[in-house]
Design a protein around this motif. Structure first.
Motif, short mmCIF file in Angstrom:
data_model
loop_
_atom_site.label_atom_id
_atom_site.label_comp_id
_atom_site.label_asym_id
_atom_site.label_seq_id
_atom_site.Cartn_x
_atom_site.Cartn_y
_atom_site.Cartn_z
N VAL A 81 0.88 -1.17 0.00
CA VAL A 81 0.00 0.00 0.00
C VAL A 81 0.91 1.22 0.00
N ARG A 82 0.79 2.02 -1.04
CA ARG A 82 1.63 3.21 -1.18
C ARG A 82 0.74 4.41 -1.43
N ALA A 83 1.03 5.52 -0.76
CA ALA A 83 0.24 6.73 -0.95
C ALA A 83 1.16 7.91 -1.24
N PHE A 84 0.74 8.71 -2.20
CA PHE A 84 1.53 9.86 -2.64
C PHE A 84 0.62 11.06 -2.87
N ALA A 85 1.04 12.20 -2.36
CA ALA A 85 0.32 13.44 -2.67
C ALA A 85 0.74 13.90 -4.06
N ALA A 86 -0.21 14.37 -4.82
CA ALA A 86 0.08 14.94 -6.14
C ALA A 86 0.74 16.30 -5.91
N ASP A 87 1.90 16.48 -6.49
CA ASP A 87 2.59 17.76 -6.32
C ASP A 87 1.78 18.92 -6.89
N HIS A 88 1.13 18.65 -8.00
CA HIS A 88 0.33 19.67 -8.67
C HIS A 88 -0.96 19.02 -9.12
N CYS A 89 -2.06 19.66 -8.87
CA CYS A 89 -3.34 19.11 -9.33
C CYS A 89 -4.39 20.21 -9.41
N ILE A 90 -5.33 19.98 -10.28
CA ILE A 90 -6.53 20.80 -10.38
C ILE A 90 -7.68 19.82 -10.30
N VAL A 91 -8.58 20.03 -9.37
CA VAL A 91 -9.68 19.10 -9.16
C VAL A 91 -10.98 19.77 -9.61
N ALA A 92 -11.65 19.15 -10.57
CA ALA A 92 -12.97 19.58 -11.07
C ALA A 92 -12.96 21.05 -11.47
N ASP A 93 -13.71 21.89 -10.74
CA ASP A 93 -13.84 23.31 -11.10
C ASP A 93 -12.75 24.18 -10.49
N ASP A 94 -11.71 23.55 -9.95
CA ASP A 94 -10.57 24.25 -9.35
C ASP A 94 -10.95 25.04 -8.10
N HIS A 95 -12.04 24.65 -7.48
CA HIS A 95 -12.44 25.29 -6.21
C HIS A 95 -11.34 24.99 -5.18
N PRO A 96 -10.94 25.95 -4.38
CA PRO A 96 -9.84 25.72 -3.44
C PRO A 96 -10.11 24.66 -2.37
N ASP A 97 -11.37 24.32 -2.13
CA ASP A 97 -11.70 23.29 -1.14
C ASP A 97 -11.74 21.89 -1.73
N ASN A 98 -11.62 21.77 -3.04
CA ASN A 98 -11.70 20.45 -3.68
C ASN A 98 -10.50 19.59 -3.33
N ASP A 99 -10.78 18.33 -3.02
CA ASP A 99 -9.75 17.32 -2.77
C ASP A 99 -10.16 16.03 -3.46
N PHE A 100 -9.18 15.14 -3.64
CA PHE A 100 -9.48 13.83 -4.22
C PHE A 100 -8.57 12.79 -3.61
N LEU A 101 -9.00 11.55 -3.72
CA LEU A 101 -8.16 10.39 -3.42
C LEU A 101 -8.51 9.35 -4.47
N ALA A 102 -7.52 8.95 -5.26
CA ALA A 102 -7.73 7.98 -6.34
C ALA A 102 -6.87 6.76 -6.06
N MET A 103 -7.51 5.59 -6.08
CA MET A 103 -6.81 4.34 -5.80
C MET A 103 -6.76 3.49 -7.07
N THR A 104 -5.60 2.87 -7.28
CA THR A 104 -5.45 1.89 -8.34
C THR A 104 -4.89 0.63 -7.70
N LEU A 105 -5.64 -0.46 -7.80
CA LEU A 105 -5.22 -1.74 -7.25
C LEU A 105 -4.75 -2.61 -8.40
N SER A 106 -3.47 -2.92 -8.43
CA SER A 106 -2.90 -3.80 -9.45
C SER A 106 -2.81 -5.20 -8.87
N VAL A 107 -3.35 -6.16 -9.60
CA VAL A 107 -3.36 -7.55 -9.14
C VAL A 107 -2.83 -8.46 -10.23
N GLY A 108 -2.28 -9.58 -9.82
CA GLY A 108 -1.85 -10.60 -10.77
C GLY A 108 -3.06 -11.29 -11.37
#
Length: 128
Positions: A42-69
């Motif tokens: 399990v690895r987590a990284f903050a995006a150094d630069h991002c714009i979320v949706a309408d670029d509202h300053p309160d917008n946040d996201f968390l996106a998960m990608t699960l890679s499996v064999g």
């Protein structure tokens, strides 16, 4: 495998304990008979630069990608994904209660012929 990659907006760290989100995801994966303990990452990284949706300053996201064999049924992966998503939703209840948050999960199956590994951890854990 499985390897869970979590990417999130840097502002999220001010609202939640990302380590606790990782722990919630790990717990579900470790309790599942679908995934070998030695393969879990399990690895987590903050995006150094991002714009979320309408670029509202309160917008946040968390996106998960699960890679499996390969080798698991789609229904087993779907059930595991639902448990994982629910656990992370619970850990992120506060930001999810606002209109400024986005949560996602995608499961990707890795072709064994195109995946190389050298993991002595597997050997160590298989002796237990």
């Amino acid at each position: 495998m499985p390897h869970l990659h979590i990417e999130y907006s840097p502002g999220l760290e001010q609202r939640v304990d990302v380590r606790e989100v990782c722990r919630a995801a790990y717990q579900v994966m470790a309790e599942s008979e679908l995934f070998p303990l030695a393969g879990i990452r399990v690895r987590a990284f903050a995006a150094d630069h991002c714009i979320v949706a309408d670029d509202h300053p309160d917008n946040d996201f968390l996106a998960m990608t699960l890679s499996v064999g390969s080798g698991r049924t789609q229904s087993d992966l779907k059930a595991a994904g639902e448990r994982l998503f629910a656990a992370v939703q619970s850990a992120l209840a506060a930001p999810l209660s606002t209109p400024h948050f986005a949560l996602s999960l995608e499961i990707r199956e890795i072709d064994a012929a195109l995946s190389w590994k050298d993991t002595p951890i597997h050997t160590r854990l298989s002796k237990q």
